[in-house]
Design a protein around this motif. Structure first.
Motif, PDB file in Angstrom:
ATOM      1  N   MET A   1       4.178  21.133  24.243  1.00  0.00           N
ATOM      2  CA  MET A   1       4.444  21.215  25.786  1.00  0.00           C
ATOM      3  C   MET A   1       5.557  20.031  26.188  1.00  0.00           C
ATOM      4  O   MET A   1       5.076  18.845  25.444  1.00  0.00           O
ATOM      5  CB  MET A   1       3.302  20.977  26.790  1.00  0.00           C
ATOM      6  CG  MET A   1       2.417  22.042  26.644  1.00  0.00           C
ATOM      7  SD  MET A   1       2.858  23.596  27.012  1.00  0.00           S
ATOM      8  CE  MET A   1       2.281  24.515  25.782  1.00  0.00           C
ATOM      9  N   ARG A  38       2.587  35.537  35.881  1.00  0.00           N
ATOM     10  CA  ARG A  38       2.555  34.409  35.250  1.00  0.00           C
ATOM     11  C   ARG A  38       4.268  33.759  35.546  1.00  0.00           C
ATOM     12  O   ARG A  38       5.178  34.558  35.694  1.00  0.00           O
ATOM     13  CB  ARG A  38       2.668  34.126  33.336  1.00  0.00           C
ATOM     14  CG  ARG A  38       1.103  34.597  33.221  1.00  0.00           C
ATOM     15  CD  ARG A  38       1.011  34.547  31.589  1.00  0.00           C
ATOM     16  NE  ARG A  38      -0.131  34.594  31.517  1.00  0.00           N
ATOM     17  CZ  ARG A  38      -0.932  33.454  30.792  1.00  0.00           C
ATOM     18  NH1 ARG A  38      -0.352  32.300  30.785  1.00  0.00           N
ATOM     19  NH2 ARG A  38      -2.124  33.479  30.760  1.00  0.00           N
ATOM     20  N   ALA A  49       8.128  30.040  27.791  1.00  0.00           N
ATOM     21  CA  ALA A  49       6.784  29.824  28.396  1.00  0.00           C
ATOM     22  C   ALA A  49       6.425  30.521  29.453  1.00  0.00           C
ATOM     23  O   ALA A  49       7.191  30.846  30.408  1.00  0.00           O
ATOM     24  CB  ALA A  49       6.535  28.357  28.333  1.00  0.00           C
ATOM     25  N   ARG A  50       5.248  31.115  29.282  1.00  0.00           N
ATOM     26  CA  ARG A  50       4.666  31.668  31.065  1.00  0.00           C
ATOM     27  C   ARG A  50       3.588  31.148  30.991  1.00  0.00           C
ATOM     28  O   ARG A  50       2.519  31.010  30.320  1.00  0.00           O
ATOM     29  CB  ARG A  50       4.402  33.214  30.312  1.00  0.00           C
ATOM     30  CG  ARG A  50       5.984  34.141  30.060  1.00  0.00           C
ATOM     31  CD  ARG A  50       5.659  35.434  29.734  1.00  0.00           C
ATOM     32  NE  ARG A  50       6.765  36.269  29.220  1.00  0.00           N
ATOM     33  CZ  ARG A  50       7.521  36.729  30.371  1.00  0.00           C
ATOM     34  NH1 ARG A  50       7.166  36.841  31.862  1.00  0.00           N
ATOM     35  NH2 ARG A  50       8.591  37.387  29.938  1.00  0.00           N
ATOM     36  N   HIS A  51       3.465  30.652  32.362  1.00  0.00           N
ATOM     37  CA  HIS A  51       2.215  29.764  32.776  1.00  0.00           C
ATOM     38  C   HIS A  51       1.313  30.285  33.720  1.00  0.00           C
ATOM     39  O   HIS A  51       1.634  31.279  34.600  1.00  0.00           O
ATOM     40  CB  HIS A  51       2.880  28.497  33.298  1.00  0.00           C
ATOM     41  CG  HIS A  51       4.012  28.047  32.785  1.00  0.00           C
ATOM     42  ND1 HIS A  51       3.761  27.222  31.507  1.00  0.00           N
ATOM     43  CD2 HIS A  51       5.308  27.962  32.870  1.00  0.00           C
ATOM     44  CE1 HIS A  51       5.036  26.820  30.976  1.00  0.00           C
ATOM     45  NE2 HIS A  51       6.042  27.462  31.990  1.00  0.00           N
ATOM     46  N   PHE A  55       2.995  24.718  37.053  1.00  0.00           N
ATOM     47  CA  PHE A  55       3.472  23.867  35.730  1.00  0.00           C
ATOM     48  C   PHE A  55       4.880  23.632  35.843  1.00  0.00           C
ATOM     49  O   PHE A  55       5.701  24.369  36.328  1.00  0.00           O
ATOM     50  CB  PHE A  55       3.197  24.762  34.718  1.00  0.00           C
ATOM     51  CG  PHE A  55       3.200  23.969  33.495  1.00  0.00           C
ATOM     52  CD1 PHE A  55       1.856  23.367  32.791  1.00  0.00           C
ATOM     53  CD2 PHE A  55       4.368  23.632  32.557  1.00  0.00           C
ATOM     54  CE1 PHE A  55       1.737  22.857  31.654  1.00  0.00           C
ATOM     55  CE2 PHE A  55       4.101  22.630  31.186  1.00  0.00           C
ATOM     56  CZ  PHE A  55       2.933  22.699  31.051  1.00  0.00           C
ATOM     57  N   ALA A  71      -4.158  24.236  32.450  1.00  0.00           N
ATOM     58  CA  ALA A  71      -2.983  25.250  31.997  1.00  0.00           C
ATOM     59  C   ALA A  71      -3.603  26.154  30.942  1.00  0.00           C
ATOM     60  O   ALA A  71      -4.233  25.879  30.524  1.00  0.00           O
ATOM     61  CB  ALA A  71      -1.781  24.341  31.363  1.00  0.00           C
ATOM     62  N   ASN A  73      -0.709  28.392  28.667  1.00  0.00           N
ATOM     63  CA  ASN A  73       0.805  28.847  28.464  1.00  0.00           C
ATOM     64  C   ASN A  73       0.761  29.718  27.372  1.00  0.00           C
ATOM     65  O   ASN A  73       0.124  29.343  26.138  1.00  0.00           O
ATOM     66  CB  ASN A  73       1.440  27.553  28.480  1.00  0.00           C
ATOM     67  CG  ASN A  73       1.385  26.548  29.750  1.00  0.00           C
ATOM     68  OD1 ASN A  73       1.051  27.187  30.642  1.00  0.00           O
ATOM     69  ND2 ASN A  73       1.700  25.306  29.467  1.00  0.00           N
ATOM     70  N   GLU A  74       1.356  30.887  27.520  1.00  0.00           N
ATOM     71  CA  GLU A  74       1.893  31.591  26.308  1.00  0.00           C
ATOM     72  C   GLU A  74       3.310  31.158  26.165  1.00  0.00           C
ATOM     73  O   GLU A  74       4.286  31.103  26.780  1.00  0.00           O
ATOM     74  CB  GLU A  74       1.904  33.041  26.867  1.00  0.00           C
ATOM     75  CG  GLU A  74       0.663  33.780  27.192  1.00  0.00           C
ATOM     76  CD  GLU A  74       0.748  35.348  27.649  1.00  0.00           C
ATOM     77  OE1 GLU A  74       0.105  35.812  27.169  1.00  0.00           O
ATOM     78  OE2 GLU A  74       1.880  35.676  28.340  1.00  0.00           O
ATOM     79  N   GLU A  75       3.097  30.671  24.783  1.00  0.00           N
ATOM     80  CA  GLU A  75       4.708  30.329  24.351  1.00  0.00           C
ATOM     81  C   GLU A  75       5.078  30.987  23.125  1.00  0.00           C
ATOM     82  O   GLU A  75       4.581  31.330  22.090  1.00  0.00           O
ATOM     83  CB  GLU A  75       4.359  28.736  23.737  1.00  0.00           C
ATOM     84  CG  GLU A  75       3.511  27.878  24.704  1.00  0.00           C
ATOM     85  CD  GLU A  75       4.460  27.032  25.550  1.00  0.00           C
ATOM     86  OE1 GLU A  75       5.831  27.113  25.373  1.00  0.00           O
ATOM     87  OE2 GLU A  75       4.108  26.099  26.362  1.00  0.00           O
TER      88      GLU A  75
END
Length: 274
Positions: A1, A38, A49-51, A55, A71, A73-75
């Motif tokens: 991150m 997200r 990134a999908r939060h 964020f 958090a 997060n899909e990264e």
């Protein structure tokens, strides 16, 4: 991150939750959040990134956390892409890789490569600076889920742990705040992270109870009832969806046609302030 931040043989934590008002049973809620809801960000070239929560540049005062989770997060990091050195403090940073390989290095001397079937916990404590990049020479993207949990001790020495786990059907403890559990250590005594898997159309194993539970569907799909009994409506969730659960909501979860893999946060208290 890139933003600063303030086992199978495990057992669910047993801290009591808040009692419902006299004469009324609080059945809780199973709040389904779809993957498409997200917040999407692209903080640097090759990074998506999908939060799940507010964020960086995305802020919604009604969606800043759940339980002690800050958090989720899909990264996705393309080949050659990654987060340059950045600093965290007083945050439990948990990483679960779903594809490819993630290279991590920090200023405390830890260097790791996290692959599918491995879980990593970094306790930022009084402060840690690290980098996270797609492994050098990789020809495919690395995809991973990274979660931030508020600790219940602050300003402590930073910590680090990584382990491989057997990715098998059933309930597997990945990380826990209880020192007697055989799992990576979280610096929050009443929280635990579980891997849950089930084959096609199979009922999920009994899940740990807690006032706050957060489910993230990693792959596959599942169906469930919003609350136990005939009053519970039927719902379904698929990869990328999340369910924020309070009380005894979320009943009879059953895997879909291709089975399901999910991560489950068990949390017994919300964020602490002051």
């Amino acid at each position: 991150m890139s933003v600063d931040s303030s086992a199978q043989d495990g057992h669910p934590l047993e801290t009591a939750g808040p009692a419902p008002a006299a004469g009324r049973k609080d059945r809780g809620r199973a709040d389904l959040r779809r993957s498409a809801e997200r917040y999407l960000s692209e903080p640097a070239e090759g990074i998506t990134a999908r939060h799940a929560f507010s964020f960086a540049g995305h802020y919604d005062p009604k969606n800043t956390s759940f339980g002690a989770l800050l958090a989720c997060n899909e990264e996705t990091l393309a080949p050659g892409a990654g987060y340059d050195a950045h600093r965290h403090t007083d945050t439990e940073i948990v990483t679960w890789v779903t594809g490819g390989a993630l290279a991590h290095r920090d200023d405390a001397g830890h260097a790791s490569v996290v692959r599918p079937g491995m879980v990593q916990v970094q306790s930022a404590g009084s402060g840690i600076t690290h980098t996270e990049r797609n492994l050098g020479g990789a020809s495919e993207a690395v995809t991973f889920l990274q979660m931030w949990l508020q600790p219940d001790q602050f300003g402590s020495e930073p910590g680090f742990g990584i382990r491989s786990v057997a990715v098998v059907d059933g309930l597997t403890l990945l990380a826990s705040g209880r020192p007697t559990d055989e799992a990576l250590r979280l610096r929050r005594a009443d929280a635990a992270l579980w891997l849950v898997r089930a084959g096609a159309w199979a009922a999920l194993p009994p899940l740990p109870a807690a006032p706050f539970r957060y489910v993230h569907v990693v792959s596959g799909s599942l169906g469930y009832r919003t609350v136990p009994g005939p009053q519970g409506g039927g719902r379904s969730a698929s990869a990328g969806d999340a369910i924020r659960i309070t009380g005894d909501a979320f009943a009879d979860p059953t895997a879909g046609e291709s089975g399901v893999e999910l991560l489950l946060w068990e949390m017994h208290t919300p964020l602490q302030f002051g």
